[in-house]
Design an enzyme around this catalytic site. Structure first.
Site, PDB file in Angstrom:
ATOM      1  N   ASP A   1      -5.400   2.797  -3.664  1.00  0.00           N
ATOM      2  CA  ASP A   1      -6.431   2.820  -2.797  1.00  0.00           C
ATOM      3  C   ASP A   1      -6.712   3.897  -1.798  1.00  0.00           C
ATOM      4  OD1 ASP A   1      -4.889   1.960  -0.991  1.00  0.00           O
ATOM      5  OD2 ASP A   1      -5.664   0.206  -0.245  1.00  0.00           O
ATOM      6  N   ARG A   2      -5.892   4.787  -1.642  1.00  0.00           N
ATOM      7  CA  ARG A   2      -5.932   5.841  -0.855  1.00  0.00           C
ATOM      8  C   ARG A   2      -5.905   7.192  -1.620  1.00  0.00           C
ATOM      9  NH1 ARG A   2      -3.136   4.565   4.882  1.00  0.00           N
ATOM     10  NH2 ARG A   2      -3.406   2.413   4.890  1.00  0.00           N
TER      11      ARG A   2
ATOM     12  N   ASP B   1      -0.629   1.378  -4.155  1.00  0.00           N
ATOM     13  CA  ASP B   1      -1.575   0.648  -4.811  1.00  0.00           C
ATOM     14  C   ASP B   1      -2.703   1.271  -5.379  1.00  0.00           C
ATOM     15  OD1 ASP B   1      -2.602   0.637  -2.336  1.00  0.00           O
ATOM     16  OD2 ASP B   1      -3.355  -1.271  -2.331  1.00  0.00           O
TER      17      ASP B   1
ATOM     18  N   ASP C   1      -1.809   6.606  -3.542  1.00  0.00           N
ATOM     19  CA  ASP C   1      -0.589   5.921  -3.051  1.00  0.00           C
ATOM     20  C   ASP C   1      -0.122   4.812  -3.528  1.00  0.00           C
ATOM     21  OD1 ASP C   1      -3.039   4.269  -2.576  1.00  0.00           O
ATOM     22  OD2 ASP C   1      -2.175   3.427  -0.871  1.00  0.00           O
TER      23      ASP C   1
ATOM     24  N   LYS D   1     -11.173   0.138  -0.895  1.00  0.00           N
ATOM     25  CA  LYS D   1     -11.000   1.755  -1.115  1.00  0.00           C
ATOM     26  C   LYS D   1     -10.468   2.095  -2.158  1.00  0.00           C
ATOM     27  CE  LYS D   1      -7.327   1.761   2.178  1.00  0.00           C
ATOM     28  NZ  LYS D   1      -7.493   0.464   3.223  1.00  0.00           N
TER      29      LYS D   1
ATOM     30  N   SER E   1       0.819  -1.408   0.168  1.00  0.00           N
ATOM     31  CA  SER E   1      -0.045  -0.165  -0.049  1.00  0.00           C
ATOM     32  C   SER E   1       0.787   1.167   0.122  1.00  0.00           C
ATOM     33  CB  SER E   1      -0.946  -0.009   1.106  1.00  0.00           C
ATOM     34  OG  SER E   1      -1.864   1.122   0.938  1.00  0.00           O
ATOM     35  N   HIS E   2       0.902   1.988   0.994  1.00  0.00           N
ATOM     36  CA  HIS E   2       1.472   3.087   1.064  1.00  0.00           C
ATOM     37  C   HIS E   2       2.661   3.232   1.693  1.00  0.00           C
ATOM     38  CE1 HIS E   2      -0.447   2.432   5.018  1.00  0.00           C
ATOM     39  NE2 HIS E   2       0.331   3.194   5.536  1.00  0.00           N
TER      40      HIS E   2
END
Length: 542
Positions: A280-281, A278, A276, A375, A112-113
């Site tokens: 999703d943010r 991947d 981010d 998300k 992710s982030h």
């Protein structure tokens, strides 16, 4: 030919809220990734003839592990694999593909982030057939397999070339390499009024999107610049990089500082956003304003009906417990359901599947809807653009009108990163030990009205999750929340959430620091943060 490889269990493969995350060198240990992939294939209990989606965020080690996962899935009898070209799939795009192709699930490679590169972070998680993160029952089954595994299966034959779109056979398994953007972009066109957004851009609406050298670059180029007609150059840092350009792909005021500086400066465009690692943010900005994720969730929920995909209104809103109560006020005024869940997108899945909610959000820059079960950063950007095109106002005007109608929730999260794990756990244990006697205690002008350790009973399946974060609520509705994050890879991350509700418009122009000063000081007193962690300040404020 299938090869069976003898192995031994590792004792640290328990998935967290977003799968298994460790440093790259840790994943590079012999058999480490293979053990976990085999545990997924065993624990997921796939039916004969099942298909799986495989993709990731393009970080270092991504392509190598995807090729391994393809060979292992084929060796374990998976009938079909759908893989993003180059091994790329944003997390929401993977969720969409799982749902659209009616796959049994998906193996998503992402941290992710978190930072990437040879010394950065890496992660693997499993998503189920609804497109969402595996629920605790499935992750527990996977974890049990990691503790007892003695062998894994892998095909001797090499995986197909990930750069070529098309279908090939690997043993008895069909492997389809797909354009990672096409299906997702088509879904966005169904949800939003692209013609209206395009017209607004033609009339002068200006924007910048920072992909942070991460997976959303190709998606943003296709959707924002090609389909919506934003000028070339609208997308910044749009080429995915294995180390995210040496940066930290977390869309907040610290790690996306160049975008923030642009939006606060004299040449700011009307709208700014970032996503981010991947995809999703998201971070949302207007000229001269950073919209907090909690406020963004509330504004999107209040205005979703302006987009074609939500024209009938929304069924309800779900938010994670640490997220501010701004969305609660929208739900109350609109007469729709509001659900407060533990942190982790998997807790929204049952609510979405049951039709109880349409829009969900977390304070950690995640918002999404029932279009997928993750998300979705670009979805939030496009809904904002649809709202801007419909209302013809600036981001600042929309936010200020929202505060005037619903009140303002001043809010900030303080992250203390890589804290000694034992010290962080002792801090939380000490807080829990004092909860029963905390009601009625005074700290300056603040009086504790209630204090608890948040637990959640799923209204759909009745499952119970306990120990989800300590809440200290004060008279008037202000609160402090303490919890340990499950997304780090070193030590522990202590997160402290500070919130104050202000109903009076005359007091909506305070600085966040001024509005939250007493609560911030009180958080250190109640949590004994300096005493127990040795930290005078958080590493990151968002």
């Amino acid at each position: 030919m299938i090869r069976t490889v003898a192995t031994q269990p590792f004792d640290d493969q328990k998935p967290g809220t977003s799968g298994l995350r460790k440093k790259v060198p840790h994943f590079q240990q012999p058999n480490y990734a293979e053990n976990f992939i085999q545990a997924i294939l065993d624990g997921a209990k796939l039916e004969p003839g099942s298909s799986l989606v495989i993709g990731g965020d393009g970080r270092f080690f991504n392509a190598s592990v995807i090729r391994t996962a393809i060979r292992m899935a084929a060796a374990n009898g998976v009938a079909k694999l759908i893989v993003g070209r180059g091994g790329l799939l944003s997390t929401p795009a993977a969720s969409n593909l799982i749902r659209k192709r009616k796959a049994a699930g998906g193996i998503v490679l992402s941290a992710s982030h978190n930072p990437g590169g040879p010394d950065g972070d890496f992660g693997i998680k499993y998503n189920i057939a609804n497109g969402g993160p595996a629920p605790e029952g499935v992750t527990e089954a996977i974890f049990r397999r990691t503790r007892e595994i003695r062998e894994y299966k892998i095909l001797e034959e090499d995986a197909p070339d990930l750069s070529i779109v098309g279908t090939t056979m690997l043993g008895e398994t069909e492997v389809e390499i797909v354009d990672p953007v096409a299906d997702y972009a088509s879904l966005m066109e169904e949800l939003f009024d692209f013609a209206k957004i395009r017209a607004a851009i033609e009339k002068g609406l200006t924007l910048r999107f920072d992909a942070m050298h991460a997976v959303t670059g190709p998606y943003a180029h296709e959707i924002l610049e090609r389909r919506l007609g934003a000028p070339v150059g609208t997308v910044l840092n749009g080429t995915p990089s294995e180390d995210f350009g040496g940066g930290h792909p977390d869309p907040n005021v610290v790690w996306a500082a160049p975008l923030v500086d642009l939006m606060m400066g004299p040449t700011a465009p009307d709208f700014g956003a970032a996503s981010d690692g991947d995809g999703d943010r998201n971070m949302i900005l207007g000229r001269g304003i950073v919209v907090t994720p909690s406020d963004s969730l509330a504004v999107l929920a209040a205005n979703a009906h302006l987009a074609p995909g939500y024209a009938r209104g929304i069924a309800g809103i779900a938010r994670s417990m640490p997220t501010s109560g701004a969305a609660d006020r929208v739900a109350h005024k609109r007469g729709i359901g509001l659900y407060e869940t533990p942190t982790g997108w998997k807790f929204f899945g049952n609510l979405l599947d049951a039709g109880k909610v349409t829009i969900c959000g977390e304070e950690s820059a995640g918002t999404g809807s029932d279009h997928v079960r993750e998300k979705d950063g670009l979805w939030a950007v496009l809904l904002w653009l649809n709202i801007l095109a419909e209302r013809g106002q600036s981001v600042s005007e929309i936010v200020r009108e929202h505060w005037a109608e619903f009140g303002r929730n001043y809010y900030q999260r303080h992250d203390y990163e890589e804290v000694d794990k034992a010290a962080a756990e002792e801090l939380m244990d000490n807080l829990r030990d004092r909860l029963a006697s905390m009601a009625g205690q005074r700290f300056g002008t603040l009086v504790v009205s209630e204090a608890d350790d948040f637990s959640y009973k799923d209204p759909v399946d009745g499952s119970v999750s306990t120990g989800q974060g300590v809440r200290i609520v004060f008279s008037g509705g202000s609160r402090i929340v303490f919890r340990l994050s499950g997304t780090g890879t070193v030590g522990a991350t202590l997160r402290v959430y500070i919130e104050r509700f202000e109903p009076e418009p005359a007091r909506h122009d305070l600085s966040v620091e001024e509005a939250l000063r007493e609560l911030t000081e009180t958080a250190d007193v109640i949590g004994e943060i300096r005493k127990r962690t040795g930290r005078d300040q958080p590493d990151v404020r968002t």
